[in-house]
Design a protein around this motif. Structure first.
Motif, PDB file in Angstrom:
ATOM      1  N   LYS A 114      13.427  -7.685 -13.531  1.00  0.00           N
ATOM      2  CA  LYS A 114      12.850  -8.957 -13.978  1.00  0.00           C
ATOM      3  C   LYS A 114      13.646 -10.169 -13.467  1.00  0.00           C
ATOM      4  O   LYS A 114      13.846 -11.150 -14.178  1.00  0.00           O
ATOM      5  N   LEU A 115      14.073 -10.079 -12.214  1.00  0.00           N
ATOM      6  CA  LEU A 115      14.857 -11.161 -11.616  1.00  0.00           C
ATOM      7  C   LEU A 115      14.024 -12.099 -10.755  1.00  0.00           C
ATOM      8  O   LEU A 115      14.487 -13.182 -10.394  1.00  0.00           O
ATOM      9  N   ILE A 116      12.803 -11.699 -10.415  1.00  0.00           N
ATOM     10  CA  ILE A 116      11.914 -12.604  -9.672  1.00  0.00           C
ATOM     11  C   ILE A 116      10.574 -12.666 -10.381  1.00  0.00           C
ATOM     12  O   ILE A 116      10.130 -11.714 -11.013  1.00  0.00           O
ATOM     13  N   ASP A 117       9.946 -13.831 -10.273  1.00  0.00           N
ATOM     14  CA  ASP A 117       8.703 -14.105 -10.988  1.00  0.00           C
ATOM     15  C   ASP A 117       7.500 -14.243 -10.063  1.00  0.00           C
ATOM     16  O   ASP A 117       6.357 -14.177 -10.512  1.00  0.00           O
ATOM     17  N   TYR A 118       7.768 -14.437  -8.781  1.00  0.00           N
ATOM     18  CA  TYR A 118       6.684 -14.646  -7.806  1.00  0.00           C
ATOM     19  C   TYR A 118       7.216 -14.199  -6.448  1.00  0.00           C
ATOM     20  O   TYR A 118       8.363 -14.489  -6.092  1.00  0.00           O
ATOM     21  N   VAL A 119       6.385 -13.469  -5.713  1.00  0.00           N
ATOM     22  CA  VAL A 119       6.750 -13.043  -4.357  1.00  0.00           C
ATOM     23  C   VAL A 119       5.684 -13.523  -3.385  1.00  0.00           C
ATOM     24  O   VAL A 119       4.481 -13.359  -3.623  1.00  0.00           O
ATOM     25  N   ALA A 120       6.129 -14.116  -2.290  1.00  0.00           N
ATOM     26  CA  ALA A 120       5.249 -14.433  -1.163  1.00  0.00           C
ATOM     27  C   ALA A 120       5.706 -13.584   0.016  1.00  0.00           C
ATOM     28  O   ALA A 120       6.812 -13.768   0.532  1.00  0.00           O
ATOM     29  N   MET A 121       4.889 -12.621   0.397  1.00  0.00           N
ATOM     30  CA  MET A 121       5.244 -11.737   1.507  1.00  0.00           C
ATOM     31  C   MET A 121       4.399 -12.075   2.722  1.00  0.00           C
ATOM     32  O   MET A 121       3.172 -12.128   2.657  1.00  0.00           O
ATOM     33  N   ASP A 122       5.091 -12.288   3.829  1.00  0.00           N
ATOM     34  CA  ASP A 122       4.407 -12.519   5.103  1.00  0.00           C
ATOM     35  C   ASP A 122       3.987 -11.181   5.699  1.00  0.00           C
ATOM     36  O   ASP A 122       4.817 -10.293   5.895  1.00  0.00           O
ATOM     37  N   ILE A 123       2.711 -11.061   5.976  1.00  0.00           N
ATOM     38  CA  ILE A 123       2.210  -9.902   6.717  1.00  0.00           C
ATOM     39  C   ILE A 123       1.821 -10.417   8.097  1.00  0.00           C
ATOM     40  O   ILE A 123       0.920 -11.252   8.234  1.00  0.00           O
ATOM     41  N   LYS A 124       2.511  -9.946   9.108  1.00  0.00           N
ATOM     42  CA  LYS A 124       2.502 -10.608  10.406  1.00  0.00           C
ATOM     43  C   LYS A 124       1.300 -10.278  11.277  1.00  0.00           C
ATOM     44  O   LYS A 124       0.884 -11.090  12.099  1.00  0.00           O
ATOM     45  N   ALA A 125       0.766  -9.047  11.113  1.00  0.00           N
ATOM     46  CA  ALA A 125      -0.262  -8.580  12.048  1.00  0.00           C
ATOM     47  C   ALA A 125      -0.860  -7.285  11.515  1.00  0.00           C
ATOM     48  O   ALA A 125      -0.315  -6.689  10.577  1.00  0.00           O
ATOM     49  N   PRO A 126      -1.965  -6.808  12.117  1.00  0.00           N
ATOM     50  CA  PRO A 126      -2.372  -5.425  11.823  1.00  0.00           C
ATOM     51  C   PRO A 126      -1.204  -4.489  12.126  1.00  0.00           C
ATOM     52  O   PRO A 126      -0.404  -4.760  13.027  1.00  0.00           O
ATOM     53  N   PHE A 127      -1.114  -3.404  11.394  1.00  0.00           N
ATOM     54  CA  PHE A 127       0.084  -2.563  11.487  1.00  0.00           C
ATOM     55  C   PHE A 127       0.373  -2.074  12.898  1.00  0.00           C
ATOM     56  O   PHE A 127       1.530  -1.969  13.304  1.00  0.00           O
ATOM     57  N   ASP A 128      -0.665  -1.791  13.685  1.00  0.00           N
ATOM     58  CA  ASP A 128      -0.434  -1.270  15.037  1.00  0.00           C
ATOM     59  C   ASP A 128      -0.029  -2.364  16.031  1.00  0.00           C
ATOM     60  O   ASP A 128       0.342  -2.058  17.168  1.00  0.00           O
ATOM     61  N   LYS A 129      -0.070  -3.621  15.603  1.00  0.00           N
ATOM     62  CA  LYS A 129       0.338  -4.725  16.487  1.00  0.00           C
ATOM     63  C   LYS A 129       1.612  -5.425  16.011  1.00  0.00           C
ATOM     64  O   LYS A 129       2.019  -6.430  16.597  1.00  0.00           O
TER      65      LYS A 129
END
Length: 230
Positions: A114-129
Motif C-alpha cells: 500500500k505504498l502507491i495509490d496510482y500507477v501510469a504504465m507506458d506500453i510502448k508498442a505491440p509486444f512483437d514490435k
C-alpha cells in the motif's frame, strides 16, 4: 540517498484530479527515440538533495495532495525507491508512480504494501514490435507481468502510449489496445517535437487530431475510459 535530478513543484495534470509535485529520477533502461526527457534518460545533471525534497514536502502538506515519481525509470532503483516512498507515505501523501513496467517484482511489492495509490504504465508498442521502439533488448514477459499486476490490483491506474507515425501505425495502436482490452483507462499521447527529444528535433511526426479520434472510435468500447493527450 540520491535519486532525483528534476523537480516540478506543482502540477495540475500529472496526477488525475489531484494537485501534486513531480520528482524525476535520472537514468532509464529504454532508449525510446521520441522521448522528450533526453537529459534524464542519459542521467545528466546534478542530484537534488533528499533533505531539500522532504523539507519542501513538509512545508506543502496543506497545499498538495500527492507526489508523482517519474523519470527516467524510477523502478531501476529498487530499495532506494521503496525506502523513499515509505518515507513519503508517512507524511500522508498520495503517491503516483510512472513506470515502463520492466520491474514487476518491485511494482507488486509497492502495491501489496500500500505504498502507491496510482500507477501510469507506458506500453510502448505491440509486444512483437517492442524492441524496435525501445531500442534495447528486453524480457517482454516482464512487461506482460506488470500489466497483469496493475490490472488485478485495487489501485487506480492508466496505460498510455506515445504515438508517432514513424514508429506506430494505426494498426499497431489498435493491436496494442486490443492486447489490454478490459483495462480501466487507456491514453494515447500524441508525440510533441522539441529540442530535448532523444533522437533530435525533426525526426518524428505527430498524428493529426482527426486520426487519433478515428482510432479512439475503434477502441473505446474496450476500456472504461479512452483519452487523447496532446
Amino acid at each position: 540517498m540520491q535519486l532525483f535530478k528534476g523537480h516540478q513543484k506543482t502540477s495540475f495534470i500529472d496526477y488525475p484530479d489531484k494537485i501534486c509535485t513531480v520528482l524525476f529520477v535520472g537514468g532509464c533502461n529504454f532508449r525510446c527515440p521520441y522521448c522528450h526527457n533526453g537529459e534524464l534518460v542519459n542521467n545528466e545533471g546534478e542530484f537534488i538533495d533528499e533533505e531539500y525534497i522532504f523539507d519542501f514536502l513538509n512545508k506543502r502538506r496543506k497545499m498538495l495532495d500527492g507526489v508523482c515519481i517519474s523519470g527516467g525509470e524510477a523502478t531501476l532503483y529498487n530499495t532506494k525507491l521503496y525506502d523513499f516512498i515509505t518515507r513519503v507515505k508517512k507524511l500522508d501523501y498520495l503517491v503516483k508512480l510512472d513506470t515502463n513496467g520492466t520491474n514487476p517484482e518491485l511494482l507488486k511489492n509497492l502495491i501489496d504494501n500500500k505504498l502507491i495509490d496510482y500507477v501510469a504504465m507506458d506500453i510502448k508498442a505491440p509486444f512483437d514490435k517492442y524492441e524496435d521502439v525501445v531500442n534495447v533488448k528486453i524480457d517482454i514477459e516482464n512487461i506482460k507481468k506488470s500489466i497483469d499486476i496493475i490490472r488485478n490490483s485495487n489501485i487506480d491506474y492508466e496505460f498510455r502510449t506515445t504515438v508517432c507515425k514513424e514508429l506506430l501505425t494505426k494498426e499497431d495502436i489498435i493491436e496494442l489496445a486490443e492486447s489490454i482490452k478490459g483495462s480501466k483507462r487507456y491514453i494515447m499521447q500524441n508525440f510533441k517535437d522539441g529540442e530535448t527529444v532523444l533522437a533530435g528535433k525533426g525526426k518524428f511526426t505527430s498524428y493529426k487530431g482527426s486520426e487519433l479520434k478515428n482510432i479512439e472510435e475503434s477502441i473505446k468500447g474496450w476500456f472504461e475510459e479512452v483519452k487523447i493527450r496532446g
